[in-house]
Motif scaffolding. Structure first.
Motif, PDB file in Angstrom:
ATOM      1  N   ALA A   1     -14.039  42.344 -56.731  1.00 19.34           N
ATOM      2  CA  ALA A   1     -14.250  41.155 -56.222  1.00 19.34           C
ATOM      3  C   ALA A   1     -15.756  40.947 -55.970  1.00 19.34           C
ATOM      4  O   ALA A   1     -15.892  39.681 -55.240  1.00 19.34           O
ATOM      5  CB  ALA A   1     -14.050  42.230 -54.780  1.00 19.34           C
ATOM      6  N   ALA A   2     -16.859  41.202 -56.039  1.00 17.52           N
ATOM      7  CA  ALA A   2     -18.071  41.182 -56.802  1.00 17.52           C
ATOM      8  C   ALA A   2     -18.594  39.859 -56.888  1.00 17.52           C
ATOM      9  O   ALA A   2     -19.475  39.389 -56.309  1.00 17.52           O
ATOM     10  CB  ALA A   2     -18.761  42.605 -56.356  1.00 17.52           C
ATOM     11  N   PHE A   3     -17.791  39.933 -58.201  1.00 20.97           N
ATOM     12  CA  PHE A   3     -18.143  38.693 -59.194  1.00 20.97           C
ATOM     13  C   PHE A   3     -17.289  37.919 -59.166  1.00 20.97           C
ATOM     14  O   PHE A   3     -18.155  36.751 -59.158  1.00 20.97           O
ATOM     15  CB  PHE A   3     -18.141  39.455 -60.700  1.00 20.97           C
ATOM     16  CG  PHE A   3     -19.225  40.160 -61.123  1.00 20.97           C
ATOM     17  CD1 PHE A   3     -19.705  39.176 -61.693  1.00 20.97           C
ATOM     18  CD2 PHE A   3     -19.061  41.861 -61.199  1.00 20.97           C
ATOM     19  CE1 PHE A   3     -20.925  40.117 -62.435  1.00 20.97           C
ATOM     20  CE2 PHE A   3     -20.459  41.997 -62.310  1.00 20.97           C
ATOM     21  CZ  PHE A   3     -21.358  41.687 -62.049  1.00 20.97           C
ATOM     22  N   PHE A   4     -16.573  37.540 -58.240  1.00 22.95           N
ATOM     23  CA  PHE A   4     -15.128  36.515 -58.396  1.00 22.95           C
ATOM     24  C   PHE A   4     -14.334  36.241 -57.358  1.00 22.95           C
ATOM     25  O   PHE A   4     -13.751  35.139 -56.962  1.00 22.95           O
ATOM     26  CB  PHE A   4     -14.358  36.896 -59.516  1.00 22.95           C
ATOM     27  CG  PHE A   4     -14.301  37.115 -60.780  1.00 22.95           C
ATOM     28  CD1 PHE A   4     -14.853  36.683 -61.393  1.00 22.95           C
ATOM     29  CD2 PHE A   4     -14.366  38.652 -61.534  1.00 22.95           C
ATOM     30  CE1 PHE A   4     -16.079  36.302 -62.541  1.00 22.95           C
ATOM     31  CE2 PHE A   4     -14.956  39.217 -61.987  1.00 22.95           C
ATOM     32  CZ  PHE A   4     -15.318  37.318 -63.506  1.00 22.95           C
ATOM     33  N   ALA A   5     -15.750  36.611 -55.680  1.00 20.93           N
ATOM     34  CA  ALA A   5     -15.117  36.464 -54.674  1.00 20.93           C
ATOM     35  C   ALA A   5     -14.914  34.947 -54.596  1.00 20.93           C
ATOM     36  O   ALA A   5     -16.326  34.218 -55.339  1.00 20.93           O
ATOM     37  CB  ALA A   5     -15.428  37.092 -53.737  1.00 20.93           C
ATOM     38  N   GLU A   6     -14.668  33.844 -53.429  1.00 25.01           N
ATOM     39  CA  GLU A   6     -15.048  32.685 -53.247  1.00 25.01           C
ATOM     40  C   GLU A   6     -16.246  32.871 -53.631  1.00 25.01           C
ATOM     41  O   GLU A   6     -17.019  31.587 -53.935  1.00 25.01           O
ATOM     42  CB  GLU A   6     -14.447  32.082 -52.070  1.00 25.01           C
ATOM     43  CG  GLU A   6     -15.008  30.577 -51.853  1.00 25.01           C
ATOM     44  CD  GLU A   6     -14.144  30.273 -50.569  1.00 25.01           C
ATOM     45  OE1 GLU A   6     -14.416  29.437 -49.876  1.00 25.01           O
ATOM     46  OE2 GLU A   6     -13.022  30.632 -50.705  1.00 25.01           O
ATOM     47  N   ARG A   7     -17.273  33.437 -52.625  1.00 22.31           N
ATOM     48  CA  ARG A   7     -18.484  33.501 -52.566  1.00 22.31           C
ATOM     49  C   ARG A   7     -19.358  34.466 -53.440  1.00 22.31           C
ATOM     50  O   ARG A   7     -19.475  36.013 -52.565  1.00 22.31           O
ATOM     51  CB  ARG A   7     -19.833  33.383 -51.024  1.00 22.31           C
ATOM     52  CG  ARG A   7     -19.820  32.149 -50.601  1.00 22.31           C
ATOM     53  CD  ARG A   7     -19.716  31.894 -49.640  1.00 22.31           C
ATOM     54  NE  ARG A   7     -21.567  31.975 -49.582  1.00 22.31           N
ATOM     55  CZ  ARG A   7     -22.083  31.735 -48.482  1.00 22.31           C
ATOM     56  NH1 ARG A   7     -22.067  31.024 -47.675  1.00 22.31           N
ATOM     57  NH2 ARG A   7     -23.765  31.833 -48.981  1.00 22.31           N
ATOM     58  N   PRO A   8     -18.958  35.233 -54.088  1.00 17.73           N
ATOM     59  CA  PRO A   8     -19.685  36.180 -55.360  1.00 17.73           C
ATOM     60  C   PRO A   8     -21.072  36.787 -54.427  1.00 17.73           C
ATOM     61  O   PRO A   8     -22.196  36.319 -54.039  1.00 17.73           O
ATOM     62  CB  PRO A   8     -20.232  36.188 -56.201  1.00 17.73           C
ATOM     63  CG  PRO A   8     -19.578  34.710 -56.836  1.00 17.73           C
ATOM     64  CD  PRO A   8     -19.564  33.451 -55.587  1.00 17.73           C
TER      65      PRO A   8
END
Length: 119
Positions: free
Chosen positions: A6-13
């Motif tokens: 989630a930290a690296f690959f969210a819409e807004r990392p």
């Protein structure tokens, strides 16, 4: 593992990272976040971690990572980049100074708020 994803690959990392490879094997990495400074009303990049395995130090990889930090900060509209290192990290401090980085006199504080601990 899901928190990292989630930290690296969210819409807004929340976290950005780069890995140095030697024949496909990791030999170093850098992680960076962005933040906002109230006093200057500007965004800045914060290098959370820069690490190179011992055999890869002194080969120019740290310089490459710091150049990537500059490029990332500029692309993100940040006014500067900053980081911290323990006072006994003499080799790191020497490297950062050779790269033209300046120190800031600050004392860093933190609170353990118990939410989302290291479990």
């Amino acid at each position: 593992m899901e928190r990292w994803r989630a930290a690296f690959f969210a819409e807004r990392p929340a976290l950005h990272g780069w890995v140095a490879l030697d024949d496909g094997r990791p030999c170093g990495f850098m992680t960076v976040t962005t933040d906002f400074a109230t006093w200057s009303a500007r965004r800045f990049a914060y290098m959370d971690c820069l690490y190179l395995q011992e055999p890869y130090r002194g080969l120019g990889l740290g310089r490459v990572f710091l150049e990537r930090l500059r490029e990332f900060a500029a692309a993100e509209g940040c006014g500067w980049a900053e980081w911290q290192t323990p006072p006994d990290n003499e080799s790191g401090i020497g490297f950062y100074r050779r790269m033209g980085a300046a120190t800031k006199d600050k004392v860093r504080f933190s609170y353990d708020v118990g939410a989302g601990g290291l479990s």
